[in-house]
Design an enzyme around this catalytic site. Structure first.
Site, PDB file in Angstrom:
ATOM      1  N   GLU A  63     -69.654   3.662 -58.456  1.00  0.00           N
ATOM      2  CA  GLU A  63     -69.739   4.212 -57.093  1.00  0.00           C
ATOM      3  C   GLU A  63     -70.338   3.209 -56.108  1.00  0.00           C
ATOM      4  OE1 GLU A  63     -70.726   5.946 -59.777  1.00  0.00           O
ATOM      5  OE2 GLU A  63     -69.826   7.960 -59.704  1.00  0.00           O
ATOM      6  N   PHE A 125     -77.194  21.315 -63.737  1.00  0.00           N
ATOM      7  CA  PHE A 125     -76.587  20.091 -64.262  1.00  0.00           C
ATOM      8  C   PHE A 125     -76.053  19.225 -63.120  1.00  0.00           C
ATOM      9  CE2 PHE A 125     -72.778  17.848 -65.944  1.00  0.00           C
ATOM     10  CZ  PHE A 125     -73.476  16.945 -66.747  1.00  0.00           C
ATOM     11  N   GLN A 126     -76.442  17.980 -63.112  1.00  0.00           N
ATOM     12  CA  GLN A 126     -76.044  16.992 -62.092  1.00  0.00           C
ATOM     13  C   GLN A 126     -76.427  17.413 -60.680  1.00  0.00           C
ATOM     14  OE1 GLN A 126     -71.923  15.812 -62.934  1.00  0.00           O
ATOM     15  NE2 GLN A 126     -72.744  14.220 -64.271  1.00  0.00           N
ATOM     16  N   LYS A 175     -69.939  22.974 -54.758  1.00  0.00           N
ATOM     17  CA  LYS A 175     -68.644  23.179 -55.422  1.00  0.00           C
ATOM     18  C   LYS A 175     -67.972  24.499 -55.020  1.00  0.00           C
ATOM     19  CE  LYS A 175     -66.462  22.606 -59.913  1.00  0.00           C
ATOM     20  NZ  LYS A 175     -66.653  22.287 -61.336  1.00  0.00           N
ATOM     21  N   MET A 484     -81.534 -18.752 -54.853  1.00  0.00           N
ATOM     22  CA  MET A 484     -82.460 -18.577 -53.733  1.00  0.00           C
ATOM     23  C   MET A 484     -83.872 -18.307 -54.240  1.00  0.00           C
ATOM     24  SD  MET A 484     -82.703 -18.897 -50.599  1.00  0.00           S
ATOM     25  CE  MET A 484     -81.372 -18.601 -49.446  1.00  0.00           C
TER      26      MET A 484
END
Ligand SMILES: Cc1ncc(C[n+]2csc(CCOP(=O)(O)OP(=O)(O)O)c2C)c(N)n1
Ligand SMILES: [Mg+2]
Length: 573
Positions: A63, A125-126, A175, A484
């Protein structure tokens, strides 16, 4: 299957659609060309409708890659990049990208799935409190609570993301809202009384600035990313030429004024050039257009432009006077303000001596590096790329030494050809951002200039480049180090190279081959010459692993805490 007519109708006609259908309908209305998204449980109803949609859907392999790709797309097109991810881990994986877009003012509209409204707050969940997490890193965020609000919220989100100072807007969709059904409502006008960006400048402030320009002996314009976001490059050129005011660029503002113009002084800041930094230091009138006076630009504020009257044109009033006291604030869109300034004209400029001084600095203090017969210099690679692409590529970078060398050695004559993570300095940005940039301008040759460290933070996106067959030339300036960091340890930590050198590396060429992308190791200038001539002829993706001198440092440099006039490494001994 979704009815075509249902998607294109603007008026109600008593159609009943699901939340997911309303979402896709709204995206079509906004003329969205591409969605960068990754499915999961909470967004499955939306994905079921995406299956039937005509909008291109790009599946990043992480993602974070998706949101950086959307940033690259937004940077090149000026249109909001669109992202859809699932709840919980999908949503938290985009936190870095949101922060990056927020600080660099990139317009994004980001959808996150959420657990059903009935279980929000139960550690379902999630479940992640993505509104709470993203409040400080979005321009605005919403959670949809009523299905009827979807079209209106999406319309508002696009407006907010891309008006005023652009930024990311997040819409969290539970949802059950995605599956609920509702009658399509009549479209409402956007009404946001608390959000009214000021576009037109105040006339008196414009007069004040015009008079200050007439009096100035050493004026300079500092052109930031606001010039690009405001599509004001043409007006900036006209104004600078009318008043003969030289222009200094910020890192993110590169391309806002042609680098080959005689009034262009180059990039200022920690790794900017002598002329640009000294022009800011010596100026008696500093006109900042759309830059943040970021600390990497200003150096120690006590030494920054000590003799200058400061004018600051910015669409975001919160930026004015934030870091540098400002005598002439102008809250406005860059294009509008410049148009007004051009009309004012003012007295003819009398600062020829200043222009002569600057011209002599420019010829005496260009960027320099030690040439070498035995090693491949990273700066040389960029010079060759510039020459061979005739300065016409889109250049996307990651973060580190290679980023600074790209900014120094690939001058831009056009706007919107440069994509880099400025404010946040996000390693892992470059490769996915190059995907978005390439989709934004399908004809362009895209150079993804990366370090060996940053490349390894997003290698999985090679799969997308292969899948879409994008003309991206992956240029890895491989110094076998987190260069760097190594440079700072060499200069400021007594050469104690704590975890920055010679990490174990895979073969990047074999890695590319695993994704069916051709790769080359390039160790000499002669090899570079031959292989670049070959690979720049075609539009195939390719990975070029340039083995560059690992001891090279980026110069000039303003050490932390030092003033903008205290650069080291301006001249090679
Ligand atoms: C996500 C993230 N982690 C750490 C850093 C700190 N950091 C800045 S530059 C750099 C080294 C980058 O190494 P590489 O990608 O090889 O580029 P180089 O400097 O060698 O050109 C690091 C670790 C960062 N900017 N971003
Ligand atoms: Mg490196």
């Amino acid at each position: 299957m979704l009815q075509e007519t249902a998607l294109t109708n603007t008026k109600a006609e008593n159609k009943t659609l699901s939340g997911s259908e309303l979402l896709l309908q709204a995206l079509e209305k906004e003329k969205v060309e591409v969605i960068f998204g990754y499915p999961g449980g909470a967004v499955l109803p939306i994905y079921d409708k995406i299956y039937d949609s005509k909008i291109l859907h790009v599946l990043p392999r992480h993602e974070q890659g998706g949101i950086h790709a959307a940033e690259g797309y937004a940077r090149i097109t000026g249109k909001p990049g669109v992202v859809i991810v699932t709840s919980g881990p999908g949503a938290t994986n985009i936190v870095t990208g949101l922060t990056d877009a927020m600080i660099d003012s990139l317009p994004l509209v980001v959808f996150t799935g959420q657990v059903a409204t009935g279980v929000i707050g139960t550690d379902a969940f999630q479940e992640a409190d993505i509104l709470g997490i993203t409040t400080p890193i979005t321009k605005y965020n919403y959670q949809v609570r009523n299905i009827e609000d979807i079209p209106h919220i999406i319309k508002e989100a696009f407006y907010i993301a891309n008006s005023g100072r652009p930024g990311p807007v997040l819409i969290d969709i539970p949802k059950d809202i995605a599956t609920a059904m509702a009658e399509v409502q009549e479209e409402k006008e956007i009404q946001l009384p608390g959000y009214q960006p000021t576009l037109k400048p105040n006339y008196l402030q414009i007069r004040k600035l015009t008079e200050a320009v007439s009096r100035a002996k050493k004026p300079v314009i500092l052109a930031g990313a606001g010039v690009l976001h405001g599509q004001a490059a043409k007006e900036l050129k006209e104004y600078a030429e009318q008043q003969k005011i030289p222009v200094v660029h910020t890192l993110l503002g590169l391309g806002g004024f042609p680098a080959n113009h005689e009034l262009s002084l180059g990039m200022a800041g920690m790794h900017g050039c002598y002329t640009a930094n000294m022009a800011l230091y010596e100026s008696d009138l500093l006109i900042n257009i759309g830059a943040r006076f970021d600390d990497r630009l200003t150096g120690n504020l006590n030494h920054f432009a000590p003799n200058a009257t400061v004018a600051h044109i910015d669409i975001d009033p919160a930026e004015i006077g934030k870091n540098v006291p400002t005598e002439i604030p102008v809250v406005a869109d860059a294009k509008e303000a410049l148009k007004q300034l051009i009309v004012q004209e003012g007295k003819p400029p009398v600062h020829d001596a200043w222009l002569q001084t600057l011209a002599s600095w420019k010829s005496e203090y260009p960027y320099e590096y030690e040439k070498s017969e035995s090693t491949l210099k990273p700066q040389k690679v960029l010079e060759m790329l510039y020459e061979k692409t005739k300065g016409d590529a889109i250049v996307v970078t990651d973060v580190g030494q290679h980023q600074m060398w790209a900014a120094q050695y690939y001058p831009f004559t056009k706007a919107n050809r440069w994509v880099t993570s400025g404010g946040l300095g996000t390693m892992g940005f470059g490769l996915p951002a190059s995907i978005g940039a390439s989709l934004a301008d399908k004809n362009a040759c895209v150079l993804a200039v990366l370090g060996d460290g940053g490349f390894q933070m997003s290698t999985q996106e090679l799969a997308v480049i292969r899948e879409l067959n994008l003309p991206i030339k992956i240029v890895i300036l491989n110094n076998l180090a987190l260069g760097m960091v190594r440079q700072w340890q060499e200069l400021f930590y007594n050469e104690r190279y704590s975890h920055s050198k010679n990490p174990v590396q895979p073969s990047f060429v074999k890695l590319a081959e695993a994704y069916d992308i051709k790769g080359y190791v390039i160790e000499t200038e002669a090899e570079a010459e031959e292989i670049l001539n070959e690979v720049l002829q075609n539009r195939d993706p390719v990975l070029l692993d340039f083995r560059v001198d690992g001891k090279e440092n980026v110069y000039p440099m303003i050490a932390p805490g030092k003033g903008i006039n205290e650069m080291v490494g301006v001249k090679k001994q």
